[in-house]
Design a protein around this motif. Structure first.
Motif, PDB file in Angstrom:
ATOM      1  N   VAL A   1       0.814  -1.217   0.000  1.00 48.71           N
ATOM      2  CA  VAL A   1       0.000   0.000   0.000  1.00 48.71           C
ATOM      3  C   VAL A   1       0.848   1.267   0.000  1.00 48.71           C
ATOM      4  O   VAL A   1       0.322   2.371  -0.087  1.00 48.71           O
ATOM      5  N   LYS A   2       2.171   1.110   0.113  1.00 47.45           N
ATOM      6  CA  LYS A   2       3.138   2.208  -0.042  1.00 47.45           C
ATOM      7  C   LYS A   2       2.973   3.342   0.954  1.00 47.45           C
ATOM      8  O   LYS A   2       3.152   4.507   0.632  1.00 47.45           O
ATOM      9  N   ARG A   3       2.623   3.002   2.163  1.00 48.54           N
ATOM     10  CA  ARG A   3       2.601   3.992   3.236  1.00 48.54           C
ATOM     11  C   ARG A   3       2.757   3.283   4.565  1.00 48.54           C
ATOM     12  O   ARG A   3       2.573   2.063   4.660  1.00 48.54           O
ATOM     13  N   PHE A   4       3.093   4.053   5.599  1.00 49.94           N
ATOM     14  CA  PHE A   4       3.166   3.501   6.938  1.00 49.94           C
ATOM     15  C   PHE A   4       1.778   3.530   7.574  1.00 49.94           C
ATOM     16  O   PHE A   4       0.930   4.337   7.195  1.00 49.94           O
ATOM     17  N   GLY A   5       1.567   2.652   8.529  1.00 51.90           N
ATOM     18  CA  GLY A   5       0.289   2.606   9.215  1.00 51.90           C
ATOM     19  C   GLY A   5       0.205   3.631  10.331  1.00 51.90           C
ATOM     20  O   GLY A   5       1.207   4.217  10.748  1.00 51.90           O
ATOM     21  N   GLU A   6      -1.004   3.833  10.827  1.00 48.46           N
ATOM     22  CA  GLU A   6      -1.245   4.730  11.947  1.00 48.46           C
ATOM     23  C   GLU A   6      -1.788   3.906  13.127  1.00 48.46           C
ATOM     24  O   GLU A   6      -2.476   2.891  12.920  1.00 48.46           O
ATOM     25  N   PRO A   7      -1.507   4.320  14.360  1.00 48.67           N
ATOM     26  CA  PRO A   7      -1.949   3.552  15.525  1.00 48.67           C
ATOM     27  C   PRO A   7      -3.434   3.210  15.522  1.00 48.67           C
ATOM     28  O   PRO A   7      -3.825   2.106  15.922  1.00 48.67           O
ATOM     29  N   VAL A   8      -4.261   4.137  15.077  1.00 45.18           N
ATOM     30  CA  VAL A   8      -5.705   3.904  15.083  1.00 45.18           C
ATOM     31  C   VAL A   8      -6.079   2.716  14.195  1.00 45.18           C
ATOM     32  O   VAL A   8      -7.108   2.060  14.410  1.00 45.18           O
ATOM     33  N   GLU A   9      -5.232   2.399  13.217  1.00 42.33           N
ATOM     34  CA  GLU A   9      -5.523   1.294  12.305  1.00 42.33           C
ATOM     35  C   GLU A   9      -5.267  -0.068  12.949  1.00 42.33           C
ATOM     36  O   GLU A   9      -5.677  -1.095  12.408  1.00 42.33           O
ATOM     37  N   VAL A  10      -4.609  -0.073  14.070  1.00 43.58           N
ATOM     38  CA  VAL A  10      -4.432  -1.304  14.857  1.00 43.58           C
ATOM     39  C   VAL A  10      -5.559  -1.444  15.876  1.00 43.58           C
ATOM     40  O   VAL A  10      -6.047  -2.542  16.151  1.00 43.58           O
ATOM     41  N   ALA A  11      -5.986  -0.326  16.425  1.00 42.84           N
ATOM     42  CA  ALA A  11      -6.933  -0.324  17.540  1.00 42.84           C
ATOM     43  C   ALA A  11      -8.265  -0.992  17.202  1.00 42.84           C
ATOM     44  O   ALA A  11      -8.831  -1.713  18.023  1.00 42.84           O
ATOM     45  N   GLY A  12      -8.770  -0.770  16.001  1.00 38.93           N
ATOM     46  CA  GLY A  12     -10.058  -1.349  15.632  1.00 38.93           C
ATOM     47  C   GLY A  12     -10.031  -2.869  15.602  1.00 38.93           C
ATOM     48  O   GLY A  12     -10.986  -3.535  16.018  1.00 38.93           O
ATOM     49  N   THR A  13      -8.923  -3.420  15.123  1.00 37.57           N
ATOM     50  CA  THR A  13      -8.796  -4.878  15.067  1.00 37.57           C
ATOM     51  C   THR A  13      -8.736  -5.470  16.468  1.00 37.57           C
ATOM     52  O   THR A  13      -9.330  -6.526  16.748  1.00 37.57           O
ATOM     53  N   VAL A  14      -8.037  -4.803  17.366  1.00 39.18           N
ATOM     54  CA  VAL A  14      -7.966  -5.267  18.746  1.00 39.18           C
ATOM     55  C   VAL A  14      -9.352  -5.254  19.383  1.00 39.18           C
ATOM     56  O   VAL A  14      -9.756  -6.212  20.059  1.00 39.18           O
ATOM     57  N   SER A  15     -10.100  -4.179  19.163  1.00 41.70           N
ATOM     58  CA  SER A  15     -11.448  -4.088  19.728  1.00 41.70           C
ATOM     59  C   SER A  15     -12.335  -5.210  19.193  1.00 41.70           C
ATOM     60  O   SER A  15     -13.133  -5.793  19.941  1.00 41.70           O
ATOM     61  N   TYR A  16     -12.188  -5.521  17.930  1.00 39.64           N
ATOM     62  CA  TYR A  16     -12.939  -6.640  17.348  1.00 39.64           C
ATOM     63  C   TYR A  16     -12.590  -7.950  18.048  1.00 39.64           C
ATOM     64  O   TYR A  16     -13.476  -8.730  18.437  1.00 39.64           O
ATOM     65  N   LEU A  17     -11.307  -8.203  18.240  1.00 38.51           N
ATOM     66  CA  LEU A  17     -10.867  -9.475  18.815  1.00 38.51           C
ATOM     67  C   LEU A  17     -11.385  -9.698  20.232  1.00 38.51           C
ATOM     68  O   LEU A  17     -11.590 -10.842  20.645  1.00 38.51           O
ATOM     69  N   VAL A  18     -11.571  -8.627  20.990  1.00 35.64           N
ATOM     70  CA  VAL A  18     -12.043  -8.785  22.376  1.00 35.64           C
ATOM     71  C   VAL A  18     -13.555  -8.649  22.492  1.00 35.64           C
ATOM     72  O   VAL A  18     -14.103  -8.718  23.594  1.00 35.64           O
ATOM     73  N   SER A  19     -14.228  -8.475  21.372  1.00 40.83           N
ATOM     74  CA  SER A  19     -15.686  -8.332  21.376  1.00 40.83           C
ATOM     75  C   SER A  19     -16.357  -9.666  21.087  1.00 40.83           C
ATOM     76  O   SER A  19     -15.714 -10.634  20.658  1.00 40.83           O
ATOM     77  N   ASP A  20     -17.662  -9.713  21.274  1.00 44.05           N
ATOM     78  CA  ASP A  20     -18.421 -10.930  20.991  1.00 44.05           C
ATOM     79  C   ASP A  20     -18.456 -11.253  19.497  1.00 44.05           C
ATOM     80  O   ASP A  20     -18.759 -12.388  19.113  1.00 44.05           O
ATOM     81  N   ASP A  21     -18.147 -10.277  18.648  1.00 44.65           N
ATOM     82  CA  ASP A  21     -18.089 -10.546  17.209  1.00 44.65           C
ATOM     83  C   ASP A  21     -17.011 -11.572  16.882  1.00 44.65           C
ATOM     84  O   ASP A  21     -17.079 -12.247  15.843  1.00 44.65           O
TER      85      ASP A  21
END
Length: 257
Positions: free
Chosen positions: A218-238
């Protein structure tokens, strides 16, 4: 029902280590926005106070305390005080990491090797071990280890650090079966090069950044917020049927051992 959908982590209590800046801070903010009561921690009181105020000023239910994860007493105190304040622990995000060595892996000293593994692997496991019995009581706990794309494809200049992150990939797999019997799910996230102070050596030097980005489709660096959503998903009932997995968040970088 509407409240539950709007706040998927309502009623949950989360501990996030190394959470006063970067990825840890972003995860703490997201979990709190999703309804969790979050306990942040860091080695320095000043950093804890600053981050706690910042998040509380945003209207989030966040408290903080000093915790050096390499110190067994600090780990125990973090758990004990969280239970005293909140009554339970439902979520642990193990984000603390150290990297005092950069360069040829053969230049890594024994002291640096010990420091990296004590912080990145040993402390992560023993904090999870400290928390697990309290999660078992409710039978619905979640542990997420923050590893790295370097655990799959080692960074040339971060050899020892990368190997420690490979160990976390194994820790997720090793803990998942026994934790499942305790009603606890264990997963990981493997960020790529995320734009933080910790990863500054990889994205602030133009020459190094250019070489790193050659590996990122994707030719760019990631941002912290782009990790946070995945973590929230993993700890949720989803993610109730997801355990023993590590999700790569790395802009398409290769991720096979």
């Amino acid at each position: 029902m509407a409240t539950s959908l709007a706040l998927p982590l309502a009623g949950k209590v989360a501990i996030v280590t190394a959470s006063t800046q970067g990825i840890g801070l972003a995860i703490s903010r997201r979990l709190a926005k999703d309804g969790a009561r979050v306990v942040i921690s860091s080695r320095k009181q000043g950093n804890v106070d600053k981050a706690q105020k910042q998040l509380q000023d945003e209207g989030l239910d966040v408290t903080g305390m000093v915790c050096h994860v390499g110190n067994a007493e600090d780990r125990k105190t973090l758990v004990t005080k969280t239970l005293e304040r909140n009554g339970s622990i439902d979520i642990l995000i193990s984000n603390a990491a150290a990297n005092p060595a950069m360069g040829n892996i053969f230049d890594t000293t024994e002291e640096q090797w010990t420091k990296i593994f004590d912080t990145n692997v040993k402390s992560a496991f023993f904090l999870a071990k400290e928390v697990a019995p309290h999660m078992q009581k409710k039978g619905n706990g979640n542990i997420v280890f923050v590893t790295s794309i370097g655990g799959y494809q080692p960074f040339e200049l971060l050899g020892c650090y990368s190997v420690s992150k490979t160990a976390l990939l194994g820790l997720v797999k090793a803990m998942a079966p026994q934790c499942a019997e305790m009603g606890i799910r264990v997963n990981g996230v493997a960020p790529g090069v995320i734009r933080t102070k910790f990863s500054a050596p990889l994205h602030t030097s133009t020459s190094i950044a250019e070489e790193v980005l050659k590996q990122v489709p994707v030719k760019r660096f990631g941002e912290p917020v782009e990790v946070a959503g995945t973590v929230s998903y993993l700890v949720s009932d989803d993610a109730s049927y997801v355990t023993g997995e590590t999700i790569v968040i790395a802009g398409g970088m290769q991720s096979r051992l």
